[in-house]
Motif scaffolding. Structure first.
Motif, PDB file in Angstrom:
ATOM      1  N   ALA A 315      -2.051   2.676  -8.344  1.00 24.22           N
ATOM      2  CA  ALA A 315      -2.090   1.355  -7.713  1.00 24.22           C
ATOM      3  C   ALA A 315      -3.339   1.217  -6.858  1.00 24.22           C
ATOM      4  N   GLN A 316      -3.573   0.001  -6.414  1.00 25.86           N
ATOM      5  CA  GLN A 316      -4.620  -0.282  -5.436  1.00 25.86           C
ATOM      6  C   GLN A 316      -3.966  -0.602  -4.097  1.00 25.86           C
ATOM      7  N   LEU A 317      -4.589  -0.106  -3.029  1.00 24.30           N
ATOM      8  CA  LEU A 317      -4.041  -0.348  -1.684  1.00 24.30           C
ATOM      9  C   LEU A 317      -5.192  -0.712  -0.759  1.00 24.30           C
ATOM     10  N   GLN A 318      -5.108  -1.897  -0.171  1.00 18.64           N
ATOM     11  CA  GLN A 318      -6.170  -2.361   0.735  1.00 18.64           C
ATOM     12  C   GLN A 318      -5.835  -1.954   2.170  1.00 18.64           C
ATOM     13  N   GLN A 319      -6.844  -1.449   2.872  1.00 20.04           N
ATOM     14  CA  GLN A 319      -6.679  -1.029   4.265  1.00 20.04           C
ATOM     15  C   GLN A 319      -7.906  -1.408   5.080  1.00 20.04           C
ATOM     16  N   SER A 320      -7.729  -1.474   6.407  1.00 17.55           N
ATOM     17  CA  SER A 320      -8.838  -1.807   7.310  1.00 17.55           C
ATOM     18  C   SER A 320      -9.123  -0.630   8.230  1.00 17.55           C
ATOM     19  N   TYR A 321     -10.421  -0.373   8.469  1.00 18.03           N
ATOM     20  CA  TYR A 321     -10.852   0.742   9.312  1.00 18.03           C
ATOM     21  C   TYR A 321     -11.817   0.253  10.381  1.00 18.03           C
ATOM     22  N   GLN A 322     -11.803   0.955  11.496  1.00 17.36           N
ATOM     23  CA  GLN A 322     -12.837   0.784  12.515  1.00 17.36           C
ATOM     24  C   GLN A 322     -13.792   1.960  12.369  1.00 17.36           C
ATOM     25  N   ILE A 323     -15.062   1.674  12.100  1.00 11.65           N
ATOM     26  CA  ILE A 323     -16.047   2.717  11.811  1.00 11.65           C
ATOM     27  C   ILE A 323     -17.160   2.649  12.847  1.00 11.65           C
TER      28      ILE A 323
END
Length: 346
Positions: A315-323
């Motif tokens: 599957a595809q899974l979208q996530q958000s990161y602070q870089i």
């Protein structure tokens, strides 16, 4: 003679120099006739007495003088005794007054929270697991944490099949007398249908377990009760910071290269020197870097937000990161590299 000199039994006060002079002048004025008169018998005139005349003291004044003297010496003796006594036996400071803490007294009747949570979570797994084909297994496991003398069926009619995948202990509500209630969230699975239509359905159940501190350990004291699960709550996220469009475009390829290497387990090639970033663990790949924006700011260390799509588990899974990126210089050249990666705080 003064009263104080008499009370202290001191000698009479001597006349001052002026008094002696007056007495000498009186004797000179009387002359030889006065002296001669002393030998003529009755015809002689007696000169007047000079100096201090002895005074007969009355019995009342004598008693008062003695009493005053005794009182003075008593005061002096008492002061001396008190001083010496304090040197030998110093006065002890008063014992501190212990402050009573009502909450500390109440805690003496509390059930130990850590032990209560452990017992309740284990019991909840046993209690919420059943199989009509093997009821003795459930009874044996339930009895391990149940107070002696209580029927281990605890209201189960002996039918059905249910499995427990996970238990999470929650708050402990102390109710006094070394008794409490423990909230436990239980993940249960049941099988529905049959044949090709058979499937497993999982869900969370809330359970409150009554416990008490026994002589040896914490035990469950009776039937638990199903309770409701928490519902979704409202939250307003803060406004997003203004984006630095120029730096976002200049560092997008750097961030994408890092994410690709990070998924492959070789992030050290794209990370800044000294960065401590643990690998993702394999069997995962970057599908796309959907967005990357750097917050407005200044200096050689900046923070941005990346929206990422991973591919794993089919599957595809979208996530958000602070870089966090930092500028690294070598010789006359410099470039931006990734220093830290965390989940984005919304």
């Amino acid at each position: 003679m003064s009263v104080m000199r008499k009370m202290l039994n001191l000698p009479p006060k001597k006349p001052k120099g002026g008094e002696e002079k007056v007495a000498a002048e009186v004797n000179a004025a009387q002359g030889p006739a006065s002296i001669a008169g002393e030998g003529n018998g009755a015809g002689a005139r007696t000169p007047p007495a000079l100096g201090w005349a002895e005074e007969v003291e009355s019995s009342g004044r004598s008693a008062a003088r003695k009493a005053g003297r005794v009182a003075i010496w008593l005061v002096i003796g008492l002061a001396a005794f008190t001083g010496v006594r304090t040197w030998v036996f110093p006065t002890k400071p008063p014992a501190p007054i212990e402050q009573q803490d009502p909450q500390a007294e109440a805690r003496k009747n509390h059930v130990p929270e850590a032990e209560a949570q452990q017992v309740a979570a284990r019991f909840a797994r046993s209690y919420m697991t059943w199989n009509s084909q093997a009821p003795e297994i459930r009874a044996k496991e339930v009895e391990a944490d149940l107070a002696k003398g209580i029927d281990p069926k605890l209201g189960w009619n002996g039918e059905g099949i249910q499995l427990v995948a996970q238990t999470i202990p929650g708050p402990v509500t102390q109710i006094g007398g070394k008794r409490a209630r423990v909230r436990v969230d239980v993940r249960v699975s049941v099988i529905t249908g049959s044949g090709k239509s058979q499937r497993t359905v999982s869900s969370w159940r809330g359970l409150e377990v009554p416990v008490a501190q026994g002589k040896e350990r914490v035990v469950v004291t009776g039937q638990p009760a199903l309770v409701g699960m928490p519902t979704a709550g409202s939250y307003k996220a803060p406004d997003e910071p203004e984006a630095d469009a120029e730096l976002s475009g200049a560092t997008r390829d750097t961030v994408k290269q890092f994410l690709t290497s990070w998924a492959a387990g070789s992030e050290d090639q794209a990370a800044a020197p000294g960065a401590d970033i643990e690998p993702l663990g394999g069997q995962i790949a970057l599908d796309a870097l959907d967005s990357w924006t750097v917050d407005v700011g200044s200096g050689d260390k900046r923070t941005g937000t990346a929206t990422v799509r991973w591919k794993f588990g089919g599957a595809q899974l979208q996530q958000s990161y602070q870089i966090t990126i930092t500028k690294v210089s070598a010789s006359s050249a410099s470039r931006w590299q990734v220093e830290a990666v965390t989940a984005k705080a919304a």
